[in-house]
Design a protein around this motif. Structure first.
Motif, PDB file in Angstrom:
ATOM      1  N   ALA A 251      15.676 -51.013  27.551  1.00 47.18           N
ATOM      2  CA  ALA A 251      14.842 -50.503  28.646  1.00 47.18           C
ATOM      3  C   ALA A 251      13.775 -49.548  28.134  1.00 47.18           C
ATOM      4  CB  ALA A 251      15.713 -49.802  29.678  1.00 47.18           C
ATOM      5  N   GLU A 252      12.575 -49.662  28.709  1.00 45.82           N
ATOM      6  CA  GLU A 252      11.505 -48.727  28.358  1.00 45.82           C
ATOM      7  C   GLU A 252      11.751 -47.344  28.951  1.00 45.82           C
ATOM      8  OE1 GLU A 252       9.908 -52.542  27.225  1.00 45.82           O
ATOM      9  OE2 GLU A 252      10.814 -51.916  29.131  1.00 45.82           O
ATOM     10  N   THR A 253      12.382 -47.298  30.124  1.00 45.09           N
ATOM     11  CA  THR A 253      12.685 -46.017  30.769  1.00 45.09           C
ATOM     12  C   THR A 253      14.131 -46.004  31.228  1.00 45.09           C
ATOM     13  OG1 THR A 253      10.405 -45.741  31.543  1.00 45.09           O
ATOM     14  CG2 THR A 253      12.099 -44.448  32.656  1.00 45.09           C
ATOM     15  N   LEU A 254      14.880 -45.025  30.766  1.00 48.49           N
ATOM     16  CA  LEU A 254      16.282 -44.857  31.149  1.00 48.49           C
ATOM     17  C   LEU A 254      16.418 -43.530  31.882  1.00 48.49           C
ATOM     18  CD1 LEU A 254      19.247 -45.687  31.094  1.00 48.49           C
ATOM     19  CD2 LEU A 254      19.419 -44.706  28.793  1.00 48.49           C
ATOM     20  N   VAL A 255      17.005 -43.597  33.080  1.00 54.94           N
ATOM     21  CA  VAL A 255      17.097 -42.429  33.962  1.00 54.94           C
ATOM     22  C   VAL A 255      18.548 -42.234  34.387  1.00 54.94           C
ATOM     23  CG1 VAL A 255      16.313 -41.423  36.149  1.00 54.94           C
ATOM     24  CG2 VAL A 255      14.750 -42.857  34.795  1.00 54.94           C
ATOM     25  N   PRO A 282      15.724 -40.616  24.421  1.00 50.94           N
ATOM     26  CA  PRO A 282      15.063 -40.063  25.614  1.00 50.94           C
ATOM     27  C   PRO A 282      15.698 -40.572  26.907  1.00 50.94           C
ATOM     28  CG  PRO A 282      13.450 -40.879  24.033  1.00 50.94           C
ATOM     29  CD  PRO A 282      14.800 -41.357  23.559  1.00 50.94           C
ATOM     30  N   VAL A 283      16.181 -39.655  27.702  1.00 50.28           N
ATOM     31  CA  VAL A 283      16.761 -39.968  29.012  1.00 50.28           C
ATOM     32  C   VAL A 283      16.230 -38.953  30.013  1.00 50.28           C
ATOM     33  CG1 VAL A 283      18.866 -40.184  30.381  1.00 50.28           C
ATOM     34  CG2 VAL A 283      18.875 -40.900  27.980  1.00 50.28           C
ATOM     35  N   ALA A 284      15.574 -39.452  31.038  1.00 53.12           N
ATOM     36  CA  ALA A 284      15.069 -38.564  32.082  1.00 53.12           C
ATOM     37  C   ALA A 284      16.119 -38.415  33.172  1.00 53.12           C
ATOM     38  CB  ALA A 284      13.783 -39.129  32.672  1.00 53.12           C
ATOM     39  N   GLU A 285      16.074 -37.309  33.890  1.00 52.11           N
ATOM     40  CA  GLU A 285      16.911 -37.162  35.069  1.00 52.11           C
ATOM     41  C   GLU A 285      16.087 -37.510  36.303  1.00 52.11           C
ATOM     42  OE1 GLU A 285      19.039 -33.478  35.323  1.00 52.11           O
ATOM     43  OE2 GLU A 285      20.358 -34.039  33.652  1.00 52.11           O
ATOM     44  N   GLY A 292       8.102 -34.623  39.574  1.00 50.24           N
ATOM     45  CA  GLY A 292       6.880 -34.789  38.798  1.00 50.24           C
ATOM     46  C   GLY A 292       6.932 -34.148  37.429  1.00 50.24           C
ATOM     47  N   LYS A 293       8.130 -33.769  36.966  1.00 46.65           N
ATOM     48  CA  LYS A 293       8.265 -33.148  35.654  1.00 46.65           C
ATOM     49  C   LYS A 293       8.409 -34.172  34.536  1.00 46.65           C
ATOM     50  CE  LYS A 293      10.903 -29.547  35.295  1.00 46.65           C
ATOM     51  NZ  LYS A 293      12.102 -28.673  35.361  1.00 46.65           N
ATOM     52  N   ALA A 294       8.690 -35.418  34.903  1.00 44.30           N
ATOM     53  CA  ALA A 294       8.824 -36.491  33.918  1.00 44.30           C
ATOM     54  C   ALA A 294       8.250 -37.759  34.527  1.00 44.30           C
ATOM     55  CB  ALA A 294      10.289 -36.699  33.535  1.00 44.30           C
TER      56      ALA A 294
END
Length: 337
Positions: A251-255, A282-285, A292-294
């Protein structure tokens, strides 16, 4: 004299539903988690072992979740038992309640006897938040993997944030899948069909939601096409696993709803254990994306995944919302304590 409002499930179902407002309530809770000094301890889990049975297999489990947002005058604790042999004796496997306490005095303000209803609503609402921020704006086709309560509710939540044209359902039991598809179509007004395999279900989907208690992956990287968003909400314990680690790695983005929690008991946990993701991957919450922080989705062709394990901030948010609705409506039994 202090008082407490006692609210039954019947009352709660009449004043709280899965709706755009409920999704907004949970979205705001995730934003608070990212922008305020929220107190949210790890989940307390109690395993109840069977007398004389397999010592390695719990007979039941009880989870306790809570969170407090600074500045709010109350917070909630949720007690959620799961005894999965109950259906054999005619009882539901899941039940529980939420307790609302004053953040100033600690006094009991309300007991919400929801039997898991509010958990169902806040869980589905989180799926709506994930789809709102991570799915393509032109997403039209939804795939649901699973046939239980959350399969139905997640479909409804996604339909509230995206203009869907078709929904496909897969389940291990084809009869249950057919009933689930019929229920989803009736609730959403969207054409809904049953597929014979997971691969066929997700092949043409823009959004995939997995809602199963699977202990072996049911969705792999080879099944998911470019531009797809995947919400995995079934893995809320160390042994559960719906998504193959190779899909998370691709995955390009993992949350995650909460990175630390997902690393312990979500899909992220299995990817880290399989060494397909490094500890510093890299894992965003979800809250960071909402606030809007990530960044969320970066490009139309990206594959995005959101790992939802359920957080105490959601429970506090939905409990406070339910109590406000009850007070506005003058409902519930008020007793002196």
């Amino acid at each position: 004299m202090p008082s407490c409002r006692l609210i039954t499930r019947k009352t709660l179902t009449g004043i709280v539903s899965l709706c755009p407002t409920a999704i907004d309530v949970i979205e705001s809770a995730f934003s608070a988690l990212a922008t305020r000094a929220v107190a949210m301890p790890p989940i307390l889990r109690l395993d109840i072992m069977a007398d004389g049975g397999d010592a390695a297999v719990p007979w039941g489990e009880v989870d306790v979740k809570t969170a407090h947002i600074p500045g709010l005058d109350s917070f909630a604790l949720k007690v959620s038992p799961g005894f999965f042999n109950n259906p054999a004796i005619g009882l539901p496997s899941l039940n529980g309640l939420m307790i609302v306490l004053s953040a100033q005095t600690g006094l009991l303000e309300a007991i919400l006897l929801d039997n898991g209803y509010l958990t169902d609503i806040r869980t589905a609402a989180a799926g709506g938040v994930a789809a709102r921020h991570l799915a393509r704006s032109d997403a039209r086709r939804l795939a649901i993997v699973g046939t239980g309560c959350q399969a139905r509710l997640q479909a409804q939540a996604v339909s509230m944030v995206r203009t869907l044209e078709h929904i496909t359902v897969w389940g291990r039991n084809s009869d249950a899948a057919a009933v689930c598809a019929s229920d989803i179509a009736a609730a959403t007004g969207i054409p809904t069909t049953v597929s014979g395999s997971v691969a066929a279900t997700v092949a043409r989907a823009d959004i995939v939601v997995t809602t199963t208690p699977a202990r072996e992956p049911v969705v792999t990287a080879g099944m998911i096409g470019p531009g797809t968003h995947v919400t995995a909400m079934g893995s809320d314990a160390e042994e559960k696993n719906e998504i193959a680690p190779d899909l998370l790695a691709a995955a390009e983005t993992l949350v995650c709803d909460r990175r630390e929690q997902c690393a312990r008991l979500g899909e992220l946990h299995h990817a880290l254990a399989a060494d397909v993701l490094a500890a510093d991957h890299p894992v965003a919450e979800l809250g960071d994306i909402v606030a809007g922080k990530a960044p969320g989705r970066r490009a139309p062709g990206d594959v995005t995944i959101c790992d939802l394990t359920g957080t105490g901030i959601q429970d506090t948010a939905i409990a406070r919302y339910a109590l406000e609705r009850a007070i506005e409506s003058g409902l519930g039994m008020v007793i002196d304590i």
